[in-house]
Scaffold this motif. Structure first.
Motif, mmCIF file in Angstrom:
data_model
loop_
_atom_site.group_PDB
_atom_site.id
_atom_site.type_symbol
_atom_site.label_atom_id
_atom_site.label_comp_id
_atom_site.label_asym_id
_atom_site.label_seq_id
_atom_site.Cartn_x
_atom_site.Cartn_y
_atom_site.Cartn_z
ATOM 1 N N ARG A 25 0.841 -1.189 0.000
ATOM 2 C CA ARG A 25 0.000 0.000 0.000
ATOM 3 C C ARG A 25 0.877 1.239 0.000
ATOM 4 O O ARG A 25 1.579 1.520 0.962
ATOM 5 C CB ARG A 25 -0.920 0.018 1.220
ATOM 6 N N GLU A 82 -0.058 4.971 -0.808
ATOM 7 C CA GLU A 82 -1.088 5.921 -1.207
ATOM 8 C C GLU A 82 -1.267 7.012 -0.156
ATOM 9 O O GLU A 82 -0.839 6.879 0.990
ATOM 10 C CB GLU A 82 -2.418 5.204 -1.457
ATOM 11 N N GLU A 112 -4.048 9.425 1.836
ATOM 12 C CA GLU A 112 -5.434 9.686 2.212
ATOM 13 C C GLU A 112 -5.464 10.831 3.215
ATOM 14 O O GLU A 112 -4.433 11.231 3.759
ATOM 15 C CB GLU A 112 -6.109 8.435 2.783
ATOM 16 N N ASN A 160 2.772 3.380 3.580
ATOM 17 C CA ASN A 160 3.868 2.666 2.918
ATOM 18 C C ASN A 160 4.126 1.390 3.706
ATOM 19 O O ASN A 160 4.976 1.350 4.599
ATOM 20 C CB ASN A 160 5.123 3.547 2.856
ATOM 21 N N LEU A 200 4.553 11.604 -2.142
ATOM 22 C CA LEU A 200 3.152 11.736 -1.754
ATOM 23 C C LEU A 200 2.983 12.766 -0.644
ATOM 24 O O LEU A 200 2.000 13.513 -0.609
ATOM 25 C CB LEU A 200 2.600 10.378 -1.304
#
Length: 370
Positions: free
Chosen positions: A323, A325, A327, A341, A362
């Motif tokens: 993962r 990403e 949010e 991560n 990110l």
């Protein structure tokens, strides 16, 4: 130089190889102050909770033709290759060595074709139970040396570390790392961003509770065999077992291994050690002392006297893959970015620097969004 008031304060949860590289990558960027908040650091006593200290850590990508994972793995390899070179900053953490990969079934090793000195192995050079093989130059990581090196680099660049066991992510969002220790004002300040690098802990962290995360238990044996100067593994087949021989620069060699999904057993099993020795001797009889091999074919009883340690770790695997990403989390009137991560399984050392770059980007993206 950015003043402390202007800096973005980032808390990284977890101090395994993924957490350390991610924290270091962000700390190296201008305008960030990073604190690692973790229950376990590499300088603490070894436990099954901290999988990074039990890893074999040879660089063998399984990205195949996946372009995203390939980029992550290639960046990690290139970074380690540079660090391990004659003028590298961390030669003592790595061992450059020929790698021999054997497969029980035909495999996609597109990414490995990018490795130095890549070549397929002829049939007469294959080990028992393999149908194909390749060789290339790679790097092995001496994890008990490398992890403290990463931590020292992070601290030397101004990073901070805090011991703490986080139950819910809102504890960090609301109170920062200072909710767990000390009275330092900067640690008490709620962070501008949180990065979750908890591995298996992402399954249990309140506010994350990723049900796709599960353990894959791996058991290894550390032996003293400085005469071993090649790295090798046999993989593939329905059982997913990797049999491997991974030398370290100091003359120790990690042999293994196992792939035991959803097995939480925290200690080495004697019967598993016996199985590992049997499998490894079949493909690499050279693990036995040379004076014994000069007289007769070695047995596992010849290897027991050179065992230093038996250990096991719980690889943090994820059903849908790693993962990586961004949010946004809200608690009260506060909304902050949370970057994930984790879920790299047994390939954290293969992906660490590359995934750290993705995670750091990110974080930066979150601060540039309107």
């Amino acid at each position: 130089m950015t003043s402390e008031k202007q800096q973005k304060h980032v808390v990284v949860l977890g101090a395994g190889v993924i957490g350390l590289t991610t924290a270091l990558k962000i700390q190296e960027k201008e305008g960030y102050q990073v604190t690692i908040l973790a229950e376990q650091f590499p300088t603490d006593p070894k436990t099954v909770k901290y999988a990074s200290l039990s890893a074999g850590a040879h660089h063998v990508s399984i990205a195949g033709a996946d372009p995203i994972q390939r980029d992550i793995d290639v960046e990690t390899f290139q970074t380690m290759w540079d660090l391990s070179g004659p003028n590298g900053a961390a030669q003592g953490c790595f061992m450059r060595i020929p790698q021999f990969e054997y497969y029980r079934e035909e495999s996609n090793y597109d990414t490995l074709k990018l490795m130095p000195q890549f070549a397929p192995l002829p049939e007469d050079k294959l080990v028992p139970n393999s149908v194909a093989g390749i060789t290339f130059d790679s790097v092995n990581t001496d994890v008990p040396v490398f992890l403290p090196y990463l931590l020292s680099q992070f601290l030397a660049k101004g990073g901070r570390m805090v011991h703490g066991s986080v139950v819910h992510i809102n504890q960090v969002i609301a109170g920062g790392a200072g909710a767990f220790t000390g009275t330092e004002k900067t640690l008490q300040t709620p962070p501008d961003a949180v990065v979750v690098c908890l591995g298996l802990g992402a399954r249990f962290l309140g506010g994350v509770e990723d049900g796709d995360v599960y353990p894959v238990r791996g058991q290894t044996v550390l032996i003293r065999a400085p005469w071993i100067q090649k790295c090798m593994s046999l993989s593939g087949g329905p059982d997913k077992i990797w049999t491997y021989v991974i030398p370290r620069k100091n003359g120790d060699v990690i042999i293994g291994g196992t792939y035991e999904a959803d097995d939480w057993h925290p200690r080495p099993r004697p019967e598993t050690t016996k199985d590992i020795l049997t499998r490894v001797l079949e493909i690499c009889p050279e693990i036995a002392p040379p004076e014994i091999r000069a007289q007769r074919a070695p047995t596992i009883d010849d290897v027991y006297p050179i065992i230093i340690e038996e250990s096991c770790g719980l690889r943090p695997c994820r059903k849908t893959g790693p993962r990586l990403e961004l949010e946004w989390k809200e608690t009260g009137a506060k909304k902050i970015p949370v970057v994930h991560n984790y879920g790299h399984g047994g390939f954290g050392y293969i992906a660490c620097y590359g995934s750290a770059t993705v995670a750091a980007n990110l974080v930066e993206k979150a601060f540039t969004l309107p």
